[in-house]
Design an enzyme around this catalytic site. Structure first.
Site, PDB file in Angstrom:
ATOM      1  N   ILE A 135       0.677  -1.100   0.209  1.00  0.00           N
ATOM      2  CA  ILE A 135       0.069   0.002  -0.031  1.00  0.00           C
ATOM      3  C   ILE A 135       0.781   1.205  -0.029  1.00  0.00           C
ATOM      4  O   ILE A 135       0.417   2.229   0.261  1.00  0.00           O
ATOM      5  CB  ILE A 135      -1.065   0.175   1.223  1.00  0.00           C
ATOM      6  CG1 ILE A 135      -0.135   0.264   2.615  1.00  0.00           C
ATOM      7  CG2 ILE A 135      -1.999  -1.326   1.222  1.00  0.00           C
ATOM      8  CD1 ILE A 135      -1.063   0.722   3.651  1.00  0.00           C
ATOM      9  N   LYS A 152       7.908   6.622   4.139  1.00  0.00           N
ATOM     10  CA  LYS A 152       6.721   5.721   3.512  1.00  0.00           C
ATOM     11  C   LYS A 152       5.541   6.847   3.069  1.00  0.00           C
ATOM     12  O   LYS A 152       4.933   7.445   3.746  1.00  0.00           O
ATOM     13  CB  LYS A 152       6.340   4.907   4.846  1.00  0.00           C
ATOM     14  CG  LYS A 152       5.577   3.772   4.216  1.00  0.00           C
ATOM     15  CD  LYS A 152       5.309   2.677   5.645  1.00  0.00           C
ATOM     16  CE  LYS A 152       4.320   1.732   5.236  1.00  0.00           C
ATOM     17  NZ  LYS A 152       4.062   0.939   6.296  1.00  0.00           N
ATOM     18  N   ASP A 281       2.368  -9.103  10.708  1.00  0.00           N
ATOM     19  CA  ASP A 281       2.692  -9.137   9.294  1.00  0.00           C
ATOM     20  C   ASP A 281       4.067  -9.645   9.255  1.00  0.00           C
ATOM     21  O   ASP A 281       4.958  -9.224   8.599  1.00  0.00           O
ATOM     22  CB  ASP A 281       2.661  -7.913   8.617  1.00  0.00           C
ATOM     23  CG  ASP A 281       2.425  -7.785   7.053  1.00  0.00           C
ATOM     24  OD1 ASP A 281       2.368  -8.964   6.875  1.00  0.00           O
ATOM     25  OD2 ASP A 281       2.504  -6.749   6.457  1.00  0.00           O
TER      26      ASP A 281
END
Length: 466
Positions: A135, A152, A281
């Protein structure tokens, strides 16, 4: 492909083509077998073509498609070795890279989210992305105070893409199931959909990362870069170098793999116990080994001094009291052979529904092979063991498969279960020898064996007869 496709119709068309492609290749394979080709040869070629198409599309689309691919990536070790190769190569690409956003798009997002004078915040900013993921993508930069940072930047339209992709993937989950034997794809996709909002919220991610960074500051085993600045769709953290875990998987020596595996197991359990947050994750792209050098076989410090660097706290499970004590207690009872007690505990926690009656001894037989790593002083994780477990549970003819179908996974345990399985998958990719029992005894409530009768009293100076 240089940008995230934003139109739902475009993304849906690409994803919808996947099951059609699978069906087409199956027909092609049947034709080749009728033509006299070996079934094994045709099957291998079919698997390779399927893997290449599936993960090419998932990587190009980023968003939920790539997120799903990354979640699958840790389970390639469950695949039979003769077909694992194509998956391994394709999945490694998903763990580490994706096609980048155009520079103009990156600048536009930064201007919108940090202000038109965003460049004043940086002494340097590298337009070429250092990493691109599901994303967002990361750029290396130097903050205005001289610190090296990772910037990011969330893809425009990432939210729409996540929702659209996972909805579409859910429609043909049944067709994707055979790709990973022993794993139910549908709950995985459902759980990823539930986490969409958290994944997109960089404020939540920054909060979790700050908590981890503070707790593991100066830790000899784990490093978490701190948050420097957080804005809407932009997150600036300290830069972390190191060797990607995927490189240790592919090129590391035995000592290096073992050290990486031990640190990964330690982080899985210690992280939650110390922060009340479960990093959810755990695919190799989110970990680095801080070695003091440039590669797993280069000029670095001894593997015993390596630290595990951890990134991406966009998905976490909030467990303020740590892992539920039921997990450790059930593990200990199972290892001690207490079948009736384990069964009662599982029933109380909802793993066995009230309408189901099972044989406690059969439940114990089902669990023992899975928790084998907790029994030994050290355990050799490898793909063969992972494949054996997947086959045992997935084979409809096996008693384990029949019993497993009758067990239930309560919603509160779903993410814990997936993260644990994913971490074990990575340990098997590493082929690491890990002292798993040590980590469980130190960090998981209820697992450490009770001291012999009289020991507690002796420690207090009140032992009978003292």
């Amino acid at each position: 492909m240089s940008d995230l496709p934003r139109k739902a119709v475009t993304r849906t068309a690409k994803l919808a083509a996947l099951p059609l492609g699978f069906a087409g290749r199956a027909t092609w394979g049947l034709g080749k077998r009728i033509g006299g080709y070996s079934a094994d040869l045709v099957g291998h070629e079919l698997q390779q073509r399927t893997a290449e198409q599936l993960f090419k599309v998932l990587g190009e689309l980023k968003g939920g498609a790539m997120k799903f691919g990354q979640a699958l990536s840790v389970f390639e070790s469950a695949l039979p070795e003769d077909i694992a190769g194509p998956y391994r190569a394709a999945l490694t690409k998903l763990q580490e890279a994706a096609p980048p956003m155009p520079t103009a798009t990156v600048h536009a997002v930064l201007a919108e989210r940090l202000g038109e004078d965003w460049r004043d915040l940086f002494e340097e900013f590298d337009d070429k992305p250092a990493a691109a993921a599901s994303i967002g993508q990361v750029h290396r930069a130097v903050w205005h105070d001289g610190r090296e940072v990772a910037v990011k930047v969330q893809y425009p339209g990432a939210g729409e893409a996540l929702v659209s992709d996972l909805a579409q993937l859910g429609r043909f989950a049944r067709l994707l199931g055979p790709l990973i034997p022993g794993m139910d794809i549908k709950p995985l996709i459902a759980e990823l959909r539930e986490r969409v909002t958290e994944e997109l919220d960089y404020a939540l991610e920054a909060e979790a990362q700050r908590a981890y960074a503070a707790e593991f500051a100066d830790d000899p085993d784990v490093f978490v870069p701190d948050v420097v600045h957080q804005g809407d769709q932009v997150l600036v953290t300290e830069w972390m170098g190191g060797v990607p875990l995927s490189e240790v998987i592919s090129d590391g020596g035995e000592e290096e793999r073992d050290r990486a595996g031990q640190l990964l197991a330690r982080f899985l359990f210690a992280g939650t116990a110390r922060t009340g947050l479960l990093h959810a994750d755990p695919h190799p792209g989110n970990f680095r080994l801080l070695t003091g050098g440039s590669g797993p076989s280069g000029n670095e410090g001894p593997a015993s001094a390596w630290r595990l660097g951890v990134m991406d706290f966009g998905t976490v499970d909030r467990l303020p009291d740590g892992l539920p004590p039921t997990i450790g207690t059930a593990l200990r009872m199972t290892l001690d052979g207490e079948a009736d007690e384990v069964y009662g505990l599982l029933r109380d926690e909802g793993f066995v529904k009230d309408s189901i009656e099972l044989d406690p001894a059969a439940v114990l037989d089902y669990l023992l092979p899975i928790i084998e790593p907790a029994r030994a002083e050290s355990f050799d994780f490898d793909r063969g063991w992972m494949r054996d477990q997947a086959t045992r549970i997935a084979d409809p003819r096996s008693p384990a498969h029949q019993l497993g179908k009758q067990l239930n996974l309560p919603p509160s345990y779903l993410l814990i279960h997936r993260v644990t399985l994913s971490t074990i998958g990575v340990l098997c990719q590493l082929g690491a020898t890990v002292r798993m029992r040590d980590e469980l005894e130190q960090w998981v409530p209820g697992f450490a064996p009770s001291p012999p009768a009289g020991v507690d009293a002796a420690l207090d100076g009140t032992e009978v007869g003292a």
